[in-house]
Design a protein around this motif. Sequence first.
Motif, mmCIF file in Angstrom:
data_model
loop_
_atom_site.group_PDB
_atom_site.id
_atom_site.type_symbol
_atom_site.label_atom_id
_atom_site.label_comp_id
_atom_site.label_asym_id
_atom_site.label_seq_id
_atom_site.Cartn_x
_atom_site.Cartn_y
_atom_site.Cartn_z
ATOM 1 N N PRO A 102 32.882 20.067 -49.023
ATOM 2 C CA PRO A 102 33.261 18.762 -48.464
ATOM 3 C C PRO A 102 34.783 18.541 -48.448
ATOM 4 N N GLN A 103 35.483 19.031 -49.464
ATOM 5 C CA GLN A 103 36.942 18.924 -49.462
ATOM 6 C C GLN A 103 37.540 19.793 -48.354
ATOM 7 N N GLN A 104 36.975 20.969 -48.158
ATOM 8 C CA GLN A 104 37.420 21.820 -47.065
ATOM 9 C C GLN A 104 37.192 21.128 -45.723
ATOM 10 N N SER A 105 36.090 20.403 -45.616
ATOM 11 C CA SER A 105 35.786 19.697 -44.382
ATOM 12 C C SER A 105 36.856 18.655 -44.062
ATOM 13 N N LEU A 106 37.338 17.956 -45.073
ATOM 14 C CA LEU A 106 38.416 16.988 -44.862
ATOM 15 C C LEU A 106 39.716 17.688 -44.454
ATOM 16 N N LEU A 107 39.984 18.819 -45.075
ATOM 17 C CA LEU A 107 41.177 19.584 -44.719
ATOM 18 C C LEU A 107 41.068 20.143 -43.302
ATOM 19 N N TYR A 126 48.266 12.241 -20.179
ATOM 20 C CA TYR A 126 48.557 11.130 -21.081
ATOM 21 C C TYR A 126 47.529 11.098 -22.197
ATOM 22 N N PHE A 127 47.951 10.658 -23.363
ATOM 23 C CA PHE A 127 47.094 10.668 -24.548
ATOM 24 C C PHE A 127 46.037 9.575 -24.450
ATOM 25 N N LEU A 128 44.814 9.953 -24.762
ATOM 26 C CA LEU A 128 43.707 9.016 -24.878
ATOM 27 C C LEU A 128 43.096 9.189 -26.262
ATOM 28 N N PRO A 129 42.704 8.117 -26.917
ATOM 29 C CA PRO A 129 42.121 8.248 -28.256
ATOM 30 C C PRO A 129 40.864 9.117 -28.298
ATOM 31 N N GLN A 130 40.162 9.236 -27.173
ATOM 32 C CA GLN A 130 38.951 10.052 -27.156
ATOM 33 C C GLN A 130 39.246 11.540 -27.343
ATOM 34 N N TYR A 131 40.508 11.957 -27.241
ATOM 35 C CA TYR A 131 40.872 13.345 -27.498
ATOM 36 C C TYR A 131 40.603 13.737 -28.942
ATOM 37 N N LEU A 132 40.505 12.749 -29.827
ATOM 38 C CA LEU A 132 40.334 13.047 -31.250
ATOM 39 C C LEU A 132 38.880 12.997 -31.713
ATOM 40 N N TRP A 133 37.921 12.746 -30.833
ATOM 41 C CA TRP A 133 36.516 12.784 -31.232
ATOM 42 C C TRP A 133 36.093 14.155 -31.758
ATOM 43 N N PRO A 134 36.556 15.259 -31.174
ATOM 44 C CA PRO A 134 36.158 16.560 -31.725
ATOM 45 C C PRO A 134 36.643 16.800 -33.150
ATOM 46 N N VAL A 135 37.618 16.035 -33.611
ATOM 47 C CA VAL A 135 38.057 16.154 -35.006
ATOM 48 C C VAL A 135 36.920 15.729 -35.929
ATOM 49 N N LEU A 136 36.285 14.616 -35.604
ATOM 50 C CA LEU A 136 35.170 14.125 -36.417
ATOM 51 C C LEU A 136 33.974 15.066 -36.347
ATOM 52 N N THR A 137 33.578 15.456 -35.142
ATOM 53 C CA THR A 137 32.408 16.327 -35.017
ATOM 54 C C THR A 137 32.682 17.724 -35.578
ATOM 55 N N GLY A 138 33.915 18.195 -35.439
ATOM 56 C CA GLY A 138 34.262 19.503 -35.992
ATOM 57 C C GLY A 138 34.262 19.517 -37.503
ATOM 58 N N SER A 139 34.767 18.447 -38.111
ATOM 59 C CA SER A 139 34.768 18.409 -39.577
ATOM 60 C C SER A 139 33.352 18.253 -40.124
ATOM 61 N N LEU A 140 32.502 17.528 -39.407
ATOM 62 C CA LEU A 140 31.101 17.412 -39.836
ATOM 63 C C LEU A 140 30.347 18.727 -39.669
ATOM 64 N N SER A 141 30.681 19.467 -38.629
ATOM 65 C CA SER A 141 29.984 20.738 -38.415
ATOM 66 C C SER A 141 30.560 21.867 -39.266
ATOM 67 N N TRP A 142 31.722 21.663 -39.900
ATOM 68 C CA TRP A 142 32.323 22.696 -40.736
ATOM 69 C C TRP A 142 31.386 23.121 -41.865
ATOM 70 N N VAL A 143 30.694 22.162 -42.464
ATOM 71 C CA VAL A 143 29.790 22.481 -43.576
ATOM 72 C C VAL A 143 28.743 23.474 -43.118
ATOM 73 N N TRP A 144 28.151 23.233 -41.964
ATOM 74 C CA TRP A 144 27.091 24.108 -41.458
ATOM 75 C C TRP A 144 27.652 25.453 -41.010
ATOM 76 N N ILE A 145 28.799 25.439 -40.379
ATOM 77 C CA ILE A 145 29.425 26.691 -39.953
ATOM 78 C C ILE A 145 29.793 27.535 -41.166
ATOM 79 N N PHE A 146 30.365 26.893 -42.172
ATOM 80 C CA PHE A 146 30.755 27.612 -43.384
ATOM 81 C C PHE A 146 29.542 28.266 -44.043
ATOM 82 N N LEU A 147 28.485 27.487 -44.233
ATOM 83 C CA LEU A 147 27.297 28.031 -44.901
ATOM 84 C C LEU A 147 26.625 29.119 -44.071
ATOM 85 N N LEU A 148 26.542 28.927 -42.767
ATOM 86 C CA LEU A 148 25.909 29.917 -41.893
ATOM 87 C C LEU A 148 26.706 31.221 -41.858
#
Length: 152
Positions: free
Chosen positions: A91-96, A119-141
């Motif tokens: 979980p700490q790695q996921s935050l990092l 031009y920058f749109l805030p929606q560009y940062l949605w993959p940050v949330l989904t990527g950090s949540l999926s890190w746990v599963w990617i790491f374990l797999l």
Amino acid sequence: MILISIFVALVVALIPLPRELQPFQPDWVLLILMYWSLALPHRVNIGTAWLIGLLMDLAIGSPLGVHSLTYSILVYITASNYQKIRNYSVPQQSLLIALFLALYHLLQFWVSHFLIDIYFLPQYLWPVLTGSLSWVWIFLLLRKYRRHFRIR
């Protein structure tokens, strides 16, 4: 075996999603590259990231070198700090990883802004949330995959 996992990530990244889900798609290729640079930094390094980034640029039609540059920077950061990052819990790695993904998207926006004037749109940062949540599963797999095939 490492190249197979990166190839699968490339294929998954190229699968079109419905328009509503497109902004939420994690950066599968970068997550896989960061895992391998943490697990085996002597096998997956900046050169590997640059080549895979070039393939990604060619595959999606982005300006040549954008993914290469950003993947190389992120893999450099993870590979140079792999001993520290390995000591964190998943979980700490996921935050990092969320911080690294935010840096990736901001770098990618910055380079694209100078090349094609977007031009920058805030929606560009949605993959940050989904990527950090999926890190746990990617790491374990991938850890299970690495241990099963005894990749060293």
